[in-house]
Design a protein around this motif. Sequence first.
Motif, PDB file in Angstrom:
ATOM      1  N   LYS A  76       0.846  -1.200   0.000  1.00 48.09           N
ATOM      2  CA  LYS A  76       0.000   0.000   0.000  1.00 48.09           C
ATOM      3  C   LYS A  76       0.879   1.248   0.000  1.00 48.09           C
ATOM      4  CE  LYS A  76      -3.856   2.119   2.395  1.00 48.09           C
ATOM      5  NZ  LYS A  76      -4.699   2.073   3.582  1.00 48.09           N
ATOM      6  N   HIS A  77       1.924   1.237   0.826  1.00 44.61           N
ATOM      7  CA  HIS A  77       2.851   2.372   0.867  1.00 44.61           C
ATOM      8  C   HIS A  77       4.246   1.873   0.553  1.00 44.61           C
ATOM      9  CE1 HIS A  77      -0.271   4.735   2.750  1.00 44.61           C
ATOM     10  NE2 HIS A  77      -0.436   3.766   3.627  1.00 44.61           N
ATOM     11  N   LEU A  78       4.790   2.353  -0.527  1.00 40.80           N
ATOM     12  CA  LEU A  78       6.161   1.975  -0.882  1.00 40.80           C
ATOM     13  C   LEU A  78       7.122   2.562   0.158  1.00 40.80           C
ATOM     14  CD1 LEU A  78       7.378   0.618  -3.503  1.00 40.80           C
ATOM     15  CD2 LEU A  78       8.103   2.925  -4.111  1.00 40.80           C
ATOM     16  N   PRO A  79       8.116   1.807   0.628  1.00 40.62           N
ATOM     17  CA  PRO A  79       9.040   2.401   1.601  1.00 40.62           C
ATOM     18  C   PRO A  79       9.841   3.541   0.966  1.00 40.62           C
ATOM     19  CG  PRO A  79       9.753   0.187   0.953  1.00 40.62           C
ATOM     20  CD  PRO A  79       8.423   0.414   0.315  1.00 40.62           C
ATOM     21  N   ASN A  80      10.255   4.511   1.781  1.00 36.90           N
ATOM     22  CA  ASN A  80      11.015   5.646   1.247  1.00 36.90           C
ATOM     23  C   ASN A  80      12.422   5.238   0.821  1.00 36.90           C
ATOM     24  OD1 ASN A  80       9.215   7.280   3.623  1.00 36.90           O
ATOM     25  ND2 ASN A  80       9.252   8.110   1.560  1.00 36.90           N
ATOM     26  N   VAL A  81      12.976   4.251   1.508  1.00 32.77           N
ATOM     27  CA  VAL A  81      14.327   3.807   1.161  1.00 32.77           C
ATOM     28  C   VAL A  81      14.319   2.290   1.006  1.00 32.77           C
ATOM     29  CG1 VAL A  81      16.728   3.675   1.913  1.00 32.77           C
ATOM     30  CG2 VAL A  81      15.384   5.718   2.437  1.00 32.77           C
ATOM     31  N   VAL A  82      14.768   1.840  -0.147  1.00 34.85           N
ATOM     32  CA  VAL A  82      14.922   0.403  -0.375  1.00 34.85           C
ATOM     33  C   VAL A  82      16.420   0.130  -0.502  1.00 34.85           C
ATOM     34  CG1 VAL A  82      14.484  -1.502  -1.974  1.00 34.85           C
ATOM     35  CG2 VAL A  82      12.713   0.201  -1.571  1.00 34.85           C
ATOM     36  N   ILE A  83      16.925  -0.844   0.258  1.00 39.55           N
ATOM     37  CA  ILE A  83      18.337  -1.215   0.153  1.00 39.55           C
ATOM     38  C   ILE A  83      18.395  -2.566  -0.544  1.00 39.55           C
ATOM     39  CG2 ILE A  83      20.459  -1.647   1.439  1.00 39.55           C
ATOM     40  CD1 ILE A  83      18.968  -0.149   3.807  1.00 39.55           C
ATOM     41  N   CYS A  84      19.196  -2.646  -1.582  1.00 38.32           N
ATOM     42  CA  CYS A  84      19.106  -3.821  -2.438  1.00 38.32           C
ATOM     43  C   CYS A  84      20.474  -4.119  -3.071  1.00 38.32           C
ATOM     44  CB  CYS A  84      18.068  -3.492  -3.502  1.00 38.32           C
ATOM     45  SG  CYS A  84      17.871  -4.695  -4.765  1.00 38.32           S
ATOM     46  N   ASP A  85      20.810  -5.399  -3.216  1.00 37.85           N
ATOM     47  CA  ASP A  85      22.101  -5.793  -3.807  1.00 37.85           C
ATOM     48  C   ASP A  85      22.207  -5.362  -5.271  1.00 37.85           C
ATOM     49  OD1 ASP A  85      22.122  -7.066  -1.465  1.00 37.85           O
ATOM     50  OD2 ASP A  85      22.333  -9.095  -2.248  1.00 37.85           O
ATOM     51  N   PHE A  86      21.053  -5.216  -5.912  1.00 41.45           N
ATOM     52  CA  PHE A  86      21.062  -4.800  -7.326  1.00 41.45           C
ATOM     53  C   PHE A  86      20.142  -3.593  -7.481  1.00 41.45           C
ATOM     54  CE2 PHE A  86      17.252  -7.347  -7.419  1.00 41.45           C
ATOM     55  CZ  PHE A  86      17.589  -8.458  -6.658  1.00 41.45           C
ATOM     56  N   SER A 100       4.981  19.489   7.148  1.00 41.47           N
ATOM     57  CA  SER A 100       3.886  19.494   6.162  1.00 41.47           C
ATOM     58  C   SER A 100       4.139  18.358   5.177  1.00 41.47           C
ATOM     59  CB  SER A 100       3.813  20.843   5.439  1.00 41.47           C
ATOM     60  OG  SER A 100       5.103  21.264   5.074  1.00 41.47           O
ATOM     61  N   PRO A 101       3.464  17.242   5.395  1.00 44.04           N
ATOM     62  CA  PRO A 101       3.706  16.045   4.588  1.00 44.04           C
ATOM     63  C   PRO A 101       3.435  16.260   3.095  1.00 44.04           C
ATOM     64  CG  PRO A 101       2.317  15.565   6.497  1.00 44.04           C
ATOM     65  CD  PRO A 101       2.431  17.044   6.394  1.00 44.04           C
ATOM     66  N   ASP A 102       4.196  15.585   2.250  1.00 49.57           N
ATOM     67  CA  ASP A 102       3.973  15.641   0.801  1.00 49.57           C
ATOM     68  C   ASP A 102       2.629  14.982   0.480  1.00 49.57           C
ATOM     69  OD1 ASP A 102       6.565  16.561   0.663  1.00 49.57           O
ATOM     70  OD2 ASP A 102       7.425  14.587   0.171  1.00 49.57           O
ATOM     71  N   PRO A 103       1.995  15.445  -0.611  1.00 45.28           N
ATOM     72  CA  PRO A 103       0.812  14.697  -1.047  1.00 45.28           C
ATOM     73  C   PRO A 103       1.262  13.266  -1.384  1.00 45.28           C
ATOM     74  CG  PRO A 103       1.178  16.668  -2.422  1.00 45.28           C
ATOM     75  CD  PRO A 103       2.338  16.564  -1.492  1.00 45.28           C
ATOM     76  N   ASP A 104       0.526  12.283  -0.994  1.00 49.19           N
ATOM     77  CA  ASP A 104       0.890  10.869  -1.199  1.00 49.19           C
ATOM     78  C   ASP A 104       2.166  10.465  -0.456  1.00 49.19           C
ATOM     79  OD1 ASP A 104      -1.261  10.300  -2.845  1.00 49.19           O
ATOM     80  OD2 ASP A 104      -0.201  11.020  -4.631  1.00 49.19           O
ATOM     81  N   GLY A 105       2.516  11.226   0.554  1.00 44.82           N
ATOM     82  CA  GLY A 105       3.712  10.875   1.322  1.00 44.82           C
ATOM     83  C   GLY A 105       3.478   9.631   2.160  1.00 44.82           C
ATOM     84  N   HIS A 106       4.550   9.005   2.607  1.00 42.35           N
ATOM     85  CA  HIS A 106       4.448   7.818   3.456  1.00 42.35           C
ATOM     86  C   HIS A 106       3.860   8.228   4.811  1.00 42.35           C
ATOM     87  CE1 HIS A 106       5.591   4.310   5.783  1.00 42.35           C
ATOM     88  NE2 HIS A 106       5.820   3.683   4.637  1.00 42.35           N
ATOM     89  N   PRO A 107       2.917   7.470   5.350  1.00 38.58           N
ATOM     90  CA  PRO A 107       2.255   7.902   6.603  1.00 38.58           C
ATOM     91  C   PRO A 107       3.206   8.091   7.784  1.00 38.58           C
ATOM     92  CG  PRO A 107       1.645   5.635   6.015  1.00 38.58           C
ATOM     93  CD  PRO A 107       2.345   6.222   4.834  1.00 38.58           C
ATOM     94  N   ILE A 108       4.339   7.403   7.796  1.00 38.62           N
ATOM     95  CA  ILE A 108       5.253   7.537   8.934  1.00 38.62           C
ATOM     96  C   ILE A 108       6.199   8.718   8.759  1.00 38.62           C
ATOM     97  CG2 ILE A 108       7.038   6.385  10.327  1.00 38.62           C
ATOM     98  CD1 ILE A 108       4.672   4.676  10.515  1.00 38.62           C
ATOM     99  N   THR A 109       6.695   8.917   7.546  1.00 40.74           N
ATOM    100  CA  THR A 109       7.706   9.957   7.325  1.00 40.74           C
ATOM    101  C   THR A 109       7.118  11.224   6.727  1.00 40.74           C
ATOM    102  OG1 THR A 109       8.145   9.146   5.103  1.00 40.74           O
ATOM    103  CG2 THR A 109       9.482   8.226   6.878  1.00 40.74           C
TER     104      THR A 109
END
Length: 273
Positions: A90-100, A152-161
Amino acid sequence: MYYLSVLVGVIRRLCQECGLDAKGSRTDLLLRLSEEMRSREAYDKIFEKIWAASGGWAVIMCPCGIVYSIKCNLRAESPRDFADMLLSWKHLPNVVICDFARGLSTHTSLRQPITFTPFEGRLLEPTTENIAKAKSGKLQVTLPWLTAKKQSPDPDGHPITGSAEHYVLYDRFHEDNTKDPRDSLRKLRLVPQLAGKVNSQAAEQLFSKLKKNNYFMNMALPSTHVFLMRNIIHHYNVRKNEKRLHDIKKEFNTNIHMNDHSQVVLGNVSLTL
Ligand SMILES: [Zn+2]
């Protein structure tokens, strides 16, 4: 082309391991394998080999160790599997850490162009100047909303950040997975809120823990295997959360509860102070 060639390699190795002729085109190889698989015994053998070759599972987890998504794969895992999982959230994380990181960002933007923005999930615009700074180690990119929600959260911002920015980064062990200099702007350690604070080995630690189940899991039918894995992960998550809650309660020795986002918060701080 890259994935195709990897796939041919996997099929060829499989033919070899099953004692079949491993020469010829991809179609030749597949025909030979499907012929072989008509017997149940051979089918089981081949299935087991594919399973072992791919590891079988792709996971997305929080660095704290909680598993959020798992996907069972019959072929070797690829960015597509991780994009499938992330795009189902539902909410994409703000930071994804990934090997690729780069592959994930490229693949995902083909499917949903605005997923990783800004700068295709890089921390800054990939100008010559920014790249040079990142390489010299003098660059810092602060993401303050990681510690305190945006006023002031961004429109469509993540609910936590409250932020609608989405980055795909490499941890320090995988920074060299990319040859493109622009991807030096994908280093986790450029962000002071994350540098040295994220356990990017969480997935490896989980897999080494799960390894002890390999024997009985691989003896099970595929459907049982998937069901058991789902169950094991669930109990692993529950136990991890319970232990953390217990530790926090012991440490703070005060009123602790969970908020709407299942975050642990100190109860009524103004009263206890
Ligand atoms: Zn967590």
